[in-house]
Design an enzyme around this catalytic site. Structure first.
Site, mmCIF file in Angstrom:
data_model
loop_
_atom_site.group_PDB
_atom_site.id
_atom_site.type_symbol
_atom_site.label_atom_id
_atom_site.label_comp_id
_atom_site.label_asym_id
_atom_site.label_seq_id
_atom_site.Cartn_x
_atom_site.Cartn_y
_atom_site.Cartn_z
ATOM 1 N N HIS A 1 -1.546 -2.099 13.801
ATOM 2 C CA HIS A 1 -2.890 -2.659 13.922
ATOM 3 C C HIS A 1 -2.920 -3.569 15.139
ATOM 4 C CE1 HIS A 1 -3.871 -1.029 10.088
ATOM 5 N NE2 HIS A 1 -3.118 -1.867 9.406
ATOM 6 N N ARG B 1 0.850 -1.196 0.000
ATOM 7 C CA ARG B 1 0.000 0.000 0.000
ATOM 8 C C ARG B 1 0.880 1.238 0.000
ATOM 9 N NH1 ARG B 1 1.109 2.064 4.781
ATOM 10 N NH2 ARG B 1 1.220 0.735 6.644
ATOM 11 N N GLY B 2 0.235 2.401 -0.185
ATOM 12 C CA GLY B 2 0.936 3.652 -0.009
ATOM 13 C C GLY B 2 1.084 3.973 1.466
ATOM 14 N N CYS C 1 3.170 6.600 10.776
ATOM 15 C CA CYS C 1 3.023 7.208 9.452
ATOM 16 C C CYS C 1 4.204 8.106 9.108
ATOM 17 C CB CYS C 1 1.707 7.983 9.328
ATOM 18 S SG CYS C 1 0.256 6.941 9.636
ATOM 19 N N LEU D 1 -4.994 5.979 7.061
ATOM 20 C CA LEU D 1 -5.400 5.476 5.745
ATOM 21 C C LEU D 1 -4.175 5.082 4.947
ATOM 22 C CD1 LEU D 1 -8.084 7.133 6.440
ATOM 23 C CD2 LEU D 1 -8.262 7.510 3.995
ATOM 24 N N GLY D 2 -4.319 4.040 4.157
ATOM 25 C CA GLY D 2 -3.282 3.630 3.210
ATOM 26 C C GLY D 2 -3.904 2.689 2.199
#
Length: 245
Positions: free
Chosen positions: A103, A96-97, A200, A170-171
């Site tokens: 998590h 992902r970006g 991040c 978000l990613g």
């Protein structure tokens, strides 16, 4: 031939699931959707009918895990292999970006596998609508949240920024307008695990959760239902199935 949009979206709650297992699961759905789009292109060239692509919305929780996106720096993980083992945390470099995130239990992780040709072909809008669903959900709990220019995710104290703190990361990955990965909303998550990373890649801002902001744990199942409802409304989805997997 023109492919008619299909906004039908299958919702599945995967429960508490190993990160690799969930990654494989969503990758399989992602690849199936991409392959169907390629087949539809061939069918169109041959004058054959299209098969509508399917959309999915997956919710889950993960055991403790750190994930590093393609643009991330491994230095933002502050634990070595021994430290990871001691804390029983897994670590994955993923496609992902974004940079590194955490998590764990008490977090709502959402993986929309959507063919954006069924909705709109705009990744910026896609990200902003996911953020908006979270912002609207938090508002129902009296938590004012919003965006900080130049940063993805959902933030508290996003205007004055005296103590800005991220509550949702978000990613995403997208190919041929098919999405995977998604968002992680901190509900009752153990925030101490964020101390082992530079979340991040941002060192001057902190992380928070709904439980910390409200001073009490929150019924995560209730938050899931509210959040799902906002996603369905904002994306104009037609939810066709709900099932435990």
């Amino acid at each position: 031939m023109y492919q008619q949009p299909n906004k039908q979206t299958v919702f599945r709650h995967l429960g508490l699931i190993d990160y690799q297992e969930a990654w494989d699961y969503q990758t399989n759905l992602f690849q199936q959707t991409v392959q169907q789009k390629l087949q539809n292109r061939k069918n169109g060239e041959a004058g054959l009918p299209f098969t509508p692509t399917q959309n999915y919305l997956l919710f889950c929780e993960h055991p403790h895990v750190y994930t590093l996106g393609k643009s991330g720096k491994e230095d933002n993980l502050l634990l070595n292999e021994e430290g990871l083992h001691a804390k029983h945390v897994q670590f994955y470099k993923i496609n992902r970006g974004g940079d590194i995130t955490y998590h764990g239990p008490g977090q709502i992780v959402g993986y929309p596998i959507l063919d954006l040709d069924n909705f709109f072909t705009d990744i910026h809008k896609y990200l902003r609508l996911m953020e908006e669903a979270v912002i609207l959900t938090l508002k129902q709990y009296g938590i004012e949240a919003g965006r900080i220019e130049g940063l993805t995710g959902v933030w508290l104290d996003y205007e004055k920024q005296q103590n800005p703190r991220k509550i949702c990361a978000l990613g995403v990955k997208a190919s041929r307008w098919v999405t995977m990965h998604g968002f992680a909303l901190n509900v009752n998550v153990d925030l101490s695990y964020f101390n082992n990373i530079v979340p991040c890649g941002i060192s001057d801002k902190s992380v928070t959760s709904m439980a910390r902001e409200l001073g009490t744990e929150v019924a995560i199942e209730e938050v899931q239902e509210i959040l799902k409802g906002h996603l369905v409304e904002l994306f104009d989805m037609e939810l066709v199935q709900e099932s435990q997997v």
